[in-house]
Every structure is written in structure tokens, then in C-alpha cells.
Scaffold this active site. Structure first.
Site, PDB file in Angstrom:
ATOM      1  N   HIS A  20     -11.760   1.256  10.022  1.00 28.43           N
ATOM      2  CA  HIS A  20     -11.424   2.396  10.856  1.00 28.43           C
ATOM      3  C   HIS A  20     -12.195   2.418  12.173  1.00 28.43           C
ATOM      4  O   HIS A  20     -11.785   3.109  13.108  1.00 28.43           O
ATOM      5  CB  HIS A  20     -11.684   3.694  10.078  1.00 28.43           C
ATOM      6  CG  HIS A  20     -10.841   3.825   8.850  1.00 28.43           C
ATOM      7  ND1 HIS A  20     -11.044   3.035   7.733  1.00 28.43           N
ATOM      8  CD2 HIS A  20      -9.793   4.633   8.556  1.00 28.43           C
ATOM      9  CE1 HIS A  20     -10.160   3.367   6.809  1.00 28.43           C
ATOM     10  NE2 HIS A  20      -9.392   4.318   7.266  1.00 28.43           N
ATOM     11  N   HIS A  72       2.933  14.505   0.263  1.00 31.32           N
ATOM     12  CA  HIS A  72       3.176  14.280   1.692  1.00 31.32           C
ATOM     13  C   HIS A  72       4.629  14.561   2.049  1.00 31.32           C
ATOM     14  O   HIS A  72       4.929  15.215   3.054  1.00 31.32           O
ATOM     15  CB  HIS A  72       2.855  12.826   2.059  1.00 31.32           C
ATOM     16  CG  HIS A  72       1.403  12.475   2.043  1.00 31.32           C
ATOM     17  ND1 HIS A  72       0.452  13.203   2.704  1.00 31.32           N
ATOM     18  CD2 HIS A  72       0.733  11.441   1.454  1.00 31.32           C
ATOM     19  CE1 HIS A  72      -0.739  12.644   2.533  1.00 31.32           C
ATOM     20  NE2 HIS A  72      -0.590  11.574   1.776  1.00 31.32           N
ATOM     21  N   HIS A  95       0.781  12.222  -5.572  1.00 28.27           N
ATOM     22  CA  HIS A  95       0.098  12.374  -4.285  1.00 28.27           C
ATOM     23  C   HIS A  95       1.055  12.099  -3.126  1.00 28.27           C
ATOM     24  O   HIS A  95       1.145  12.886  -2.173  1.00 28.27           O
ATOM     25  CB  HIS A  95      -1.102  11.420  -4.220  1.00 28.27           C
ATOM     26  CG  HIS A  95      -1.792  11.396  -2.892  1.00 28.27           C
ATOM     27  ND1 HIS A  95      -2.993  12.012  -2.664  1.00 28.27           N
ATOM     28  CD2 HIS A  95      -1.439  10.825  -1.708  1.00 28.27           C
ATOM     29  CE1 HIS A  95      -3.356  11.820  -1.399  1.00 28.27           C
ATOM     30  NE2 HIS A  95      -2.427  11.100  -0.801  1.00 28.27           N
ATOM     31  N   GLU A  96       1.773  10.982  -3.195  1.00 25.83           N
ATOM     32  CA  GLU A  96       2.656  10.603  -2.092  1.00 25.83           C
ATOM     33  C   GLU A  96       3.789  11.617  -1.911  1.00 25.83           C
ATOM     34  O   GLU A  96       4.159  11.959  -0.781  1.00 25.83           O
ATOM     35  CB  GLU A  96       3.228   9.204  -2.311  1.00 25.83           C
ATOM     36  CG  GLU A  96       2.188   8.087  -2.302  1.00 25.83           C
ATOM     37  CD  GLU A  96       1.342   8.042  -1.041  1.00 25.83           C
ATOM     38  OE1 GLU A  96       1.818   8.481   0.034  1.00 25.83           O
ATOM     39  OE2 GLU A  96       0.181   7.601  -1.122  1.00 25.83           O
ATOM     40  N   HIS A 151       0.847  -1.193   0.000  1.00 17.39           N
ATOM     41  CA  HIS A 151       0.000   0.000   0.000  1.00 17.39           C
ATOM     42  C   HIS A 151       0.882   1.243   0.000  1.00 17.39           C
ATOM     43  O   HIS A 151       1.777   1.392   0.829  1.00 17.39           O
ATOM     44  CB  HIS A 151      -0.913   0.007   1.222  1.00 17.39           C
ATOM     45  CG  HIS A 151      -1.995   1.032   1.150  1.00 17.39           C
ATOM     46  ND1 HIS A 151      -3.261   0.751   0.695  1.00 17.39           N
ATOM     47  CD2 HIS A 151      -1.994   2.349   1.451  1.00 17.39           C
ATOM     48  CE1 HIS A 151      -3.999   1.847   0.734  1.00 17.39           C
ATOM     49  NE2 HIS A 151      -3.249   2.828   1.190  1.00 17.39           N
ATOM     50  N   ALA A 152       0.641   2.152  -0.932  1.00 16.13           N
ATOM     51  CA  ALA A 152       1.473   3.349  -1.082  1.00 16.13           C
ATOM     52  C   ALA A 152       1.438   4.203   0.180  1.00 16.13           C
ATOM     53  O   ALA A 152       0.379   4.461   0.748  1.00 16.13           O
ATOM     54  CB  ALA A 152       0.988   4.172  -2.272  1.00 16.13           C
ATOM     55  N   TYR A 208     -10.700  12.473   6.433  1.00 13.28           N
ATOM     56  CA  TYR A 208     -10.942  12.171   5.024  1.00 13.28           C
ATOM     57  C   TYR A 208     -12.028  13.076   4.442  1.00 13.28           C
ATOM     58  O   TYR A 208     -11.958  13.489   3.285  1.00 13.28           O
ATOM     59  CB  TYR A 208     -11.301  10.698   4.850  1.00 13.28           C
ATOM     60  CG  TYR A 208     -10.202   9.769   5.327  1.00 13.28           C
ATOM     61  CD1 TYR A 208      -8.982   9.719   4.671  1.00 13.28           C
ATOM     62  CD2 TYR A 208     -10.378   8.956   6.436  1.00 13.28           C
ATOM     63  CE1 TYR A 208      -7.969   8.876   5.101  1.00 13.28           C
ATOM     64  CE2 TYR A 208      -9.380   8.111   6.876  1.00 13.28           C
ATOM     65  CZ  TYR A 208      -8.171   8.067   6.206  1.00 13.28           C
ATOM     66  OH  TYR A 208      -7.166   7.249   6.640  1.00 13.28           O
ATOM     67  N   GLU A 229      -3.656  14.826   3.782  1.00 18.40           N
ATOM     68  CA  GLU A 229      -4.263  14.112   2.660  1.00 18.40           C
ATOM     69  C   GLU A 229      -4.711  15.086   1.583  1.00 18.40           C
ATOM     70  O   GLU A 229      -4.626  14.797   0.388  1.00 18.40           O
ATOM     71  CB  GLU A 229      -5.452  13.278   3.140  1.00 18.40           C
ATOM     72  CG  GLU A 229      -5.073  12.066   3.960  1.00 18.40           C
ATOM     73  CD  GLU A 229      -4.198  11.082   3.194  1.00 18.40           C
ATOM     74  OE1 GLU A 229      -4.389  10.925   1.972  1.00 18.40           O
ATOM     75  OE2 GLU A 229      -3.305  10.496   3.812  1.00 18.40           O
TER      76      GLU A 229
END
Length: 611
Positions: free
Chosen positions: A510, A386, A382-383, A352-353, A520, A410
Site C-alpha cells: 500500500h 459490499h 462479507h463480499e 482475490h475476492a 482499514y 469494509e
């Protein structure tokens, strides 16, 4: 989970304890004499020592966690678990120490740091050691029940959640979909009693920290009165609701055509098992059913990557060049030496990224098993969003090294991904020409099915938990409230009557893992607000959905000014730094999706909408 990228928060103290069960962190003391009055100077000294203690422990803990994630075996699991427990227990004790300064008169900066430390706990353990141990055991048991869960059919065939989710993405057999949907929810039934006990114990711990209950603790993390925060979320939702209802109306009509209106009534919520996702939280997997019928020219990014000989490193290098074009410094050499870009041969890893900052300074990394696809190309951008955020706030005090609120991190990654438009793809020579605007409806539909369909789900999960944690509903009402909220916000209903002993919230990771979910929802609102602000700064005057900030150092400078603030000021100040307004605003969503809204209104003209 698609649409919910995971940032590695080990380097972000305030989020580090989101899903960690804490054991034995209470103290039992007998007061034999009056203690000296605590002072503002005591608070400052405590914070300095606390941050020094955490700094010493979190780097080896991060390395242990990285080792486990990139080489899963018995030894790396044991070492990671050990360091995780040591660090978590330490921070839990420090949070309780911070609560001793609740009534001490201190300056605003000291109070902010004390509050951040005190709020770092998600399910705070009671001081009583036996109760704290019981709370930790429940957390571990709930995680194990979810992680080991599977559905076994009458013929003895068993399937994991991953297997069922993969099938549900493309399965169009309503009966089989219902079988998987109900089967997975058997896993969560035994959780109900444990969850209620967990809430009771954590409420006791929250009370010892000076909070009315865990609900007040969670809602109090957003730089505004805890009771005002849910109202702010509902205000944002009312801005999105008209567009969501248009999307819902179209999707329900198309599902009715596909499955029959006896299965999908056109005056009721949509049955939850038909939306291509185990939780009906995002609907992108049913694009084939609801897509526009006209022929559309869509850029084939996957084909272009293959044709031009991109490998995994080249894809990441191109993403780095996006940030370089905004004026950001290149990533350090260690990023390229230490990141995991491909699945290594001969060992198990977490594919998972995720984005990592192992030393709170310069040891930035990403962990991915990169596939050479257009979707993965977006994820890489996207990553890295971060990573650049992590580096921007590295010089802040330890307690301020995090995003302005938990939705910002996010949102930044998603904001960057919104600039991966045909305009950008042409600028970097991945496509030869930009398709005309008539092709935008299909692209916008895909984005809306993933992002807009998710927003009400992102809102209601914590709405449910806050009512549960405050004691507003009893355990016997947990499941009833869950479906009331899902129908109210999502227009989605259980496909079959749910039994009194069902605990459907527990079927979502979650909830048993106690990962707050409002982040989110906020990210899905903020990313469009950030995107519009940056496009305005970049001077892009075209449609918002076609804008890319690639090459705009002005936009990069404005973005970095907000990122550098970390958590040092209320998120409203950080937001105002970039957008000019301290208030979150979801109206930019209407701007972004305007062409799709017009098209949906045409499709829905003769339909009955609402539920």
C-alpha cells in the site's frame, strides 16, 4: 491479503483513483485578460456537467476492468489500461477545475460535492505537464518494482512474495523466517529516492488544489478539520490499547516459550519476523502456538458444507438468504449470470475476492474462486455486504455513490461476517447444536489475532505517511520513523538492525501503490460498533460475540437507512442514523472480547507485560 478484502471501487468515484498514476493532466494557459467572476450557479452547472462526463466514461471502463480481472491476457490488459488512463485523466482535470471554486460562496450541498471531487485525487499531479508525466512515471516504476520483486538466496533459489508469505504462515524456523523477512526488504531499498521525489511532486500538485500538502489532502477527507483527525484516531486507539496489550503480553510469552527468551526477550517489543506474517500486521497464522490448551468443541463448517452437498452457488445463495432475512430484495438475475464464482478452465484470472457494481445501478457481481470451506463461507457474506451497500446508494447523485467514509464499506462487510456465529449456523442447519460458552475462548482468540492485532498496524501506516508528506521528517529519517511508530503502537521491532539506506515501508504494497490505509483501521473499529447497534435493534440479549442478526427485519431496516445515504452527508450523520451517536466508539471491542480478556488476564497474572 487476508483481513483486507478488496472492494472494487471503480464504481465509487472518490476511491477510484486511489492507486492510479495520472499522466499529462495539467494545463498550461497564458492569461491575457481578466476572467469573469465565477458564481454559485457556475459551480452547479460545472458539477452537473462533470458528473455527466464521468458517467459516460466509467461504465465502459468498468467493463474493461472486469474483462481483465476475469480473463488476464495481452488484449484485456491493454484495453483496461487505456480506459483507466482516460477516465483517470478526465477526473484529474475535473478535480483541478473544482478547485477554481474554492473561494466562491455556494450552498453546503454544492460545497460538499466540489470537495469530494477535489479530494478524489490521491497523488495530485502538478499543472506542469513534464512534472505530471514524471509523477506518473514514478508511480508506475514503484508499482513495477514491488510487483516484480523476489528474494534470491545464495544458492540461486528465488521466491516470490506469495511463496514466502505462504511458507511464513506455517514455518517455525526462526533463522529461515529472518532470511525471508530481510530478503523481501531488499526489494524496497531502491524505492527510497523515488518515493521522496514522488512526495515532492505530489505536494506541488496538492498546493495547486488549495491544500498545504498531500498530508492535509488525505487527512481532510473525513468531514472534520485535517489537524483534528489524527487526534480522533489516537482517541480510538486508547480505547483498544488495554486489550491489545493483554493480547501482546500473552503472544510474546508463548513465542518466548517456543523460540526461547534469547530470541524473544520478555521486556522488549516482539521481533517482527515471528508473527506468521511478512509485515506482522495480523497474527492468526501463529494460533497453534498461542491457543488455549483446553479441549474445545469448534463447529466444523467446512465438513458440514461438504456433507450437505453445498456447491459454490449454494454457498452464495445461502449468503443471499442472510440479507433476504433482513428484508433486503434478492439480487438481480444478472448477478447470477455475470459473476465469477469459480476459476475458469484455461485462463488466468484474479482470484482475490472482490465485489463489483459495474453500472452504478443494478449490475452487481462478485469475483471469487470459491473454495468449499468455512472461511470462504464467511468471505462470501462479507463480499455481498459490499454489493448490498452499492445497491442501497445507487439513486444518489454520482458524487455521493460511495460509503460514508472509506472505512464504512469494509466495515459493513465485516459486520455481516460477525453474525456468522454458531447461532446462525444452527438456524440454517449447518450444525446440530451450539457449543457452550466455554468453547468461545478459542474462537475469540482466532478473531483477536486477525482483527485486534491488526488495529495498531492499521493506525501507524498513515501516521508515517502523513509525517512524510507534510515534510515533518526528511528522507534520511523515513526508516527510523517507521520503526519508532511500529514500536510505539504495535510493540513490534525489527529483528536486526536496519541500515541507513533501508526503506522498509516500501515492503508493504500500500505504500509504493499509494493506497490510503486508515480505512482499514476505521473498518476494524466500526464493524464492532455496527454489530452492537444491530444486535441491540434485533433484541439479542446474549453475549455480543454470540449474536447474529439473521432474521431481524428491524436490524435490516436500520442498516439500510444508513447505507442509502451513501456519501451525501458527513459520516457522523450516517453513523448516528444507525448507532444513535455521531462519534466512533471502540469500547464495543471490549464488550465483544470480554471473555477472552478475562482469560488473558489470568494467563498474564505472573508475567511482565508492556515493552
Amino acid at each position: 491479503i487476508k483481513g483486507q478484502s478488496m472492494l472494487n471501487h471503480k464504481r465509487t468515484l472518490i476511491a477510484a483513483l486511489v492507486s492510479v498514476s495520472l499522466m499529462g493532466c495539467g494545463e498550461s494557459t497564458t492569461q491575457t485578460e481578466a476572467k469573469p467572476q465565477l458564481t454559485a450557479q457556475d459551480a452547479k452547472q460545472f458539477l452537473q456537467q462533470a458528473q455527466n462526463d464521468i458517467a459516460k466514461m466509467q461504465v465502459p471502463a468498468a467493463h474493461a476492468e472486469w474483462s481483465y480481472a476475469t480473463n488476464i491476457n495481452f488484449d484485456t490488459a491493454a484495453v483496461s489500461a487505456y480506459f483507466n488512463e482516460v477516465l483517470s485523466t478526465k477526473v484529474a482535470n475535473l478535480a483541478k477545475e473544482a478547485a477554481k471554486f474554492n473561494d466562491v460562496d455556494v450552498d453546503a450541498d454544492t460545497r460538499r460535492q466540489l470537495d469530494l471531487l477535489k479530494n478524489s485525487l490521491t497523488m495530485p499531479p502538478p499543472a506542469d505537464a513534464a512534472k505530471a508525466e514524471r509523477l506518473a512515471k514514478i508511480g508506475s516504476d514503484l508499482s513495477a518494482m514491488y510487483g516484480s520483486g523476489e528474494y534470491c538466496s545464495e544458492d540461486g533459489t528465488c521466491k516470490s512474495l506469495v511463496e514466502m508469505s505462504s511458507e511464513m504462515a506455517t514455518l517455525r524456523d526462526a533463522d529461515k523466517l529472518l532470511e525471508y523477512w530481510t530478503g523481501w526488504r531488499e526489494v524496497s531499498k531502491p524505492m527510497a529516492g523515488l518515493y521522496a521525489e514522488q512526495v515532492s511532486l505530489a505536494n506541488e500538485g496538492a498546493s495547486e488544489l488549495g491544500f498545504e500538502n498531500v498530508s492535509a489532502l488525505w487527512r481532510g477527507k473525513y468531514d472534520m478539520p485535517a489537524d483534528e483527525f489524527p487526534k480522533e484516531l489516537d482517541r480510538l486507539w486508547t480505547q483498544v490499547e488495554p486489550f491489545y496489550e493483554s493480547l501482546h503480553c500473552h503472544v510474546r510469552a508463548k513465542l518466548g516459550e517456543h523460540y526461547g527468551e534469547d530470541v524473544v526477550p520478555q521486556d522488549k517489543p516482539i521481533p517482527a519476523h515471528l508473527l506468521g506474517n511478512m509485515w506482522a500486521q495480523s497474527w492468526g497464522n501463529i494460533y497453534d502456538i498461542v491457543k488455549p490448551q483446553q479441549e474445545m468443541k469448534v463447529p466444523d463448517v467446512t465438513g458440514a458444507l461438504v456433507e450437505q452437498g453445498y456447491d459454490e452457488i449454494a454457498m452464495v445463495k445461502q449468503a443471499e438468504s442472510f440479507f433476504s432475512s433482513l428484508g433486503f430484495e434478492e439480487l438481480p438475475d444478472t448477478f447470477w449470470e455475470r459473476s465469477m464464482f469459480q476459476k475458469p478452465e484455461g485462463r488466468d484470472v484474479q482470484c482475490h475476492a472482490s465485489a463489483w457494481d459495474l453500472d452504478d445501478k443494478d449490475d452487481l457481481r462478485i469475483k471469487m474462486c470459491i473454495q468449499k470451506t468455512g472461511e470462504e463461507f464467511n468471505v462470501i457474506h462479507h463480499e455481498l455486504g459490499h454489493n448490498y451497500y452499492q445497491r442501497a446508494y445507487k439513486d444518489q447523485p454520482l458524487l455521493y455513490r460511495g460509503s460514508a467514509n472509506d472505512g464504512f464499506h469494509e466495515a459493513i462487510g465485516d459486520t455481516i461476517a460477525l453474525s456468522i456465529t454458531p447461532k446462525y449456523l444452527k438456524q440454517i442447519n449447518l450444525i446440530d447444536e451450539i457449543p457452550d460458552a466455554s468453547n468461545d475462548i478459542g474462537m475469540l482468540m482466532q478473531v483477536a489475532l486477525d482483527k485486534i492485532a491488526f488495529i495498531p498496524f492499521g493506525l501507524m501506516v498513515d501516521q508515517w505517511r502523513w509525517k512524510v508528506m507534510s515534510g515533518e521528517v526528511t528522507p534520511e529519517q523515513y526508516n527510523q520513523l517507521w520503526w519508532e511508530l511500529r514500536e510505539k503502537y504495535q510493540g513490534v521491532m525489527a529483528p536486526v538492525e536496519r541500515s541507513a539506506d533501508a526503506f522498509d515501508p516500501g515492503a508493504k504494497y500500500h505504500v509504493p501503490a499509494n493506497v490510503p490505509y486508515t480505512r482499514y483501521f476505521l473498518a476494524h473499529i466500526l464493524q464492532f460498533q455496527f454489530h452492537k447497534a444491530l444486535c441491540d435493534i434485533a433484541g439479542d440479549e446474549g453475549p455480543l460475540n454470540r449474536c447474529s442478526i439473521y432474521g431481524s427485519e428491524e436490524a435490516g431496516k436500520a442498516l439500510n437507512e444508513m447505507l442509502e445515504m451513501g456519501m451525501s452527508q458527513p459520516w457522523q450523520n450516517a453513523l448516528e442514523t444507525l448507532t444513535g451517536s455521531p462519534q466512533m466508539d471502540a469500547s464495543t471491542i471490549a464488550d465483544y472480547f470480554a471473555p477472552l480478556k478475562t482469560w488473558l488476564d489470568e494467563q498474564n497474572a505472573t508475567r511482565q507485560c508492556g515493552w
